[in-house]
Design an enzyme around this catalytic site. Structure first.
Site, PDB file in Angstrom:
ATOM      1  N   ARG A  11     -64.855 -15.321  -5.182  1.00 56.91           N
ATOM      2  CA  ARG A  11     -64.124 -15.876  -4.248  1.00 56.91           C
ATOM      3  C   ARG A  11     -64.898 -15.808  -2.786  1.00 56.91           C
ATOM      4  O   ARG A  11     -65.281 -14.549  -2.328  1.00 56.91           O
ATOM      5  CB  ARG A  11     -62.735 -15.175  -3.834  1.00 56.91           C
ATOM      6  CG  ARG A  11     -61.937 -15.749  -2.810  1.00 56.91           C
ATOM      7  CD  ARG A  11     -60.704 -15.181  -2.582  1.00 56.91           C
ATOM      8  NE  ARG A  11     -59.840 -15.595  -1.678  1.00 56.91           N
ATOM      9  CZ  ARG A  11     -58.586 -15.162  -1.298  1.00 56.91           C
ATOM     10  NH1 ARG A  11     -58.261 -14.193  -2.083  1.00 56.91           N
ATOM     11  NH2 ARG A  11     -57.865 -15.711  -0.474  1.00 56.91           N
ATOM     12  N   ASP A  68     -62.561 -20.457  -0.204  1.00 53.88           N
ATOM     13  CA  ASP A  68     -61.352 -20.528   0.603  1.00 53.88           C
ATOM     14  C   ASP A  68     -60.997 -22.101   1.399  1.00 53.88           C
ATOM     15  O   ASP A  68     -59.780 -22.215   1.514  1.00 53.88           O
ATOM     16  CB  ASP A  68     -60.930 -19.389   1.428  1.00 53.88           C
ATOM     17  CG  ASP A  68     -60.122 -18.220   0.694  1.00 53.88           C
ATOM     18  OD1 ASP A  68     -60.373 -18.214  -0.740  1.00 53.88           O
ATOM     19  OD2 ASP A  68     -59.587 -17.649   1.239  1.00 53.88           O
ATOM     20  N   LEU A 129     -46.878 -18.434   1.066  1.00 55.00           N
ATOM     21  CA  LEU A 129     -46.590 -17.295   2.160  1.00 55.00           C
ATOM     22  C   LEU A 129     -46.593 -16.064   1.471  1.00 55.00           C
ATOM     23  O   LEU A 129     -45.966 -15.439   0.395  1.00 55.00           O
ATOM     24  CB  LEU A 129     -44.834 -17.541   2.090  1.00 55.00           C
ATOM     25  CG  LEU A 129     -44.471 -18.904   2.610  1.00 55.00           C
ATOM     26  CD1 LEU A 129     -42.991 -18.978   2.724  1.00 55.00           C
ATOM     27  CD2 LEU A 129     -45.205 -19.277   3.939  1.00 55.00           C
TER      28      LEU A 129
HETATM   29  P1  AMP Z   1     -49.184 -11.586  -1.206  1.00 56.22           P
HETATM   30  O1  AMP Z   1     -50.150 -11.549   0.028  1.00 56.22           O
HETATM   31  O2  AMP Z   1     -49.264 -12.918  -1.879  1.00 56.22           O
HETATM   32  O3  AMP Z   1     -49.400 -10.562  -2.072  1.00 56.22           O
HETATM   33  O4  AMP Z   1     -47.864 -11.394  -0.627  1.00 56.22           O
HETATM   34  C1  AMP Z   1     -47.340 -10.095  -0.103  1.00 56.22           C
HETATM   35  C2  AMP Z   1     -45.967 -10.356   0.537  1.00 56.22           C
HETATM   36  O5  AMP Z   1     -45.131 -10.692  -0.401  1.00 56.22           O
HETATM   37  C3  AMP Z   1     -45.423  -8.794   1.204  1.00 56.22           C
HETATM   38  O6  AMP Z   1     -44.939  -9.367   2.546  1.00 56.22           O
HETATM   39  C4  AMP Z   1     -44.485  -8.525   0.283  1.00 56.22           C
HETATM   40  O7  AMP Z   1     -43.179  -8.014   1.137  1.00 56.22           O
HETATM   41  C5  AMP Z   1     -43.847  -9.869  -0.159  1.00 56.22           C
HETATM   42  N1  AMP Z   1     -42.969  -9.746  -1.281  1.00 56.22           N
HETATM   43  C6  AMP Z   1     -43.488  -9.353  -2.669  1.00 56.22           C
HETATM   44  N2  AMP Z   1     -42.384  -9.377  -3.240  1.00 56.22           N
HETATM   45  C7  AMP Z   1     -41.306  -9.626  -2.782  1.00 56.22           C
HETATM   46  C8  AMP Z   1     -39.938  -9.542  -2.984  1.00 56.22           C
HETATM   47  N3  AMP Z   1     -39.476  -9.422  -4.228  1.00 56.22           N
HETATM   48  N4  AMP Z   1     -39.181  -9.849  -1.836  1.00 56.22           N
HETATM   49  C9  AMP Z   1     -39.595 -10.030  -0.798  1.00 56.22           C
HETATM   50  N5  AMP Z   1     -40.787 -10.081  -0.409  1.00 56.22           N
HETATM   51  C10 AMP Z   1     -41.757  -9.867  -1.418  1.00 56.22           C
END
Ligand code: AMP
Length: 317
Positions: A11, A68, A129
């Site tokens: 990546r 990216d 997100l």
């Molecule tokens: P990522 O960068 O895609 O790994 O996403 C990370 C974000 O996802 C963080 O802000 C975590 O708090 C959120 N996240 C992961 N699992 C959950 C969940 N079950 N409920 C709310 N937010 C989550």
């Protein structure tokens, strides 16, 4: 053991305007990635070093780079150009590039497939997100706008990044409050977003604090969901009427309460969702909107590693 590695997929953050797709690694490709260092000073030189090191250690192993930025190279000029004097673009390459392309690309394909719409005709707003967050406008299956810009700082409220901001805030803080470039970089990239507003960068914690009555946490959720809803409205226009709104990545896939806060703001678009379908934990792409919703709302898990592995396999074999 006797197992060997068939190929390596990397990546790489920045492919500039040169790379509109993944590429087989050659010396020339590594040099091109190095030449793009001004656009990603922390990431591209390190990526180039890794590519060189592997090429020396395993000279016969195919390597592939996945960028990216490349998925967003289909954006029309009206979407990528900043309204600065043209030479700022021509001399310094200052323009919107966009990021999270591998994820937006994968999720777009999966969403189109889930809805039975040919990818080439698919119009959607895709919301990646995670800790970093970006929205992408998809028209005819390709990116026509995205919320991140010259760097991943622009656009949505993120875990620790501010997203959109009046650039004069920066010059004001420099002139009147003694900030230098380094401090501003840290302020906007590492101390802002959910962390700056609520004291917590992790969405789970922010939601928990909001549920127990923390006003800062509630405010952070309001600012983040309001900003996101505005982008969805704007991109609905950009794509000529979205056929889907798609949530993905850590928050998009897992956080029913945050999705609900965004969807509640989209009533004017005719979006309707079912609280139960939104809360249900389903593996794989699924629909959470109500049958009468003017725009279907989907949750589609992303998997950037798998996407990179597939692209690597296609180019390396
Ligand atoms: P990522 O960068 O895609 O790994 O996403 C990370 C974000 O996802 C963080 O802000 C975590 O708090 C959120 N996240 C992961 N699992 C959950 C969940 N079950 N409920 C709310 N937010 C989550």
């Amino acid at each position: 053991g006797d197992r060997t590695i068939d190929a390596a997929g990397h990546r790489v953050v920045h492919g500039g305007e040169r790379f509109t797709a993944p590429a087989r690694v050659t010396n020339e490709v590594i040099r091109a990635i190095e030449r793009l260092a001004p656009l990603a000073p922390l990431h591209n030189p390190a990526a180039a070093q890794g590519l060189r090191a592997m090429a020396e250690r395993w000279p016969d192993m195919p390597q592939v780079v996945v960028f990216d930025t490349s998925f967003h190279q289909t954006m029309p000029r009206e979407a990528w150009q900043y309204a600065l004097p043209d030479e700022v673009y021509t001399e310094h390459g200052i323009r919107r590039y966009g990021f999270h392309g591998t994820s937006h690309d994968l999720v777009t394909g999966l969403a189109a497939e889930h809805l039975g719409i040919p990818r080439g005709e698919f119009r959607a707003v895709v919301l990646h997100l995670g800790n970093g967050a970006s929205a992408t406008a998809i028209r005819d299956g390709v990116s026509v706008d995205t919320s991140m810009g010259y760097t991943p700082l622009a656009g949505l409220v993120m875990g620790t990044r501010s997203g959109d901001l009046d650039p004069s805030v920066v010059t004001h803080l420099m002139r009147n409050h003694g900030y230098d470039a380094e401090e501003l970089d840290t302020l906007m990239n590492r101390r802002s977003g959910l962390l700056g507003l609520a004291g917590e960068a992790d969405m789970r914690q922010v939601l928990e604090n909001a549920a127990s009555g923390d006003g800062r946490a509630r405010n952070a959720l309001d600012v983040a969901s309001y900003r996101l809803a505005k982008y969805v409205g704007g991109y609905h226009v950009a794509v000529g009427g979205a056929q889907a709104i798609v949530f993905t990545a850590g928050i998009g896939e897992n956080s029913a309460p945050f999705r609900a806060r965004v969807l509640d703001r989209l009533e004017a678009l005719g979006v309707a969702y079912e609280a139960e379908a939104n809360r249900a934990r389903v593996a794989g792409p699924h629909t959470i909107s109500a049958p009468e919703s003017a725009i279907p709302v989907l949750v589609v898990p992303t998997d950037e590693e798998q996407a990179i592995a597939r692209l690597t396999w296609e180019l390396a074999r």
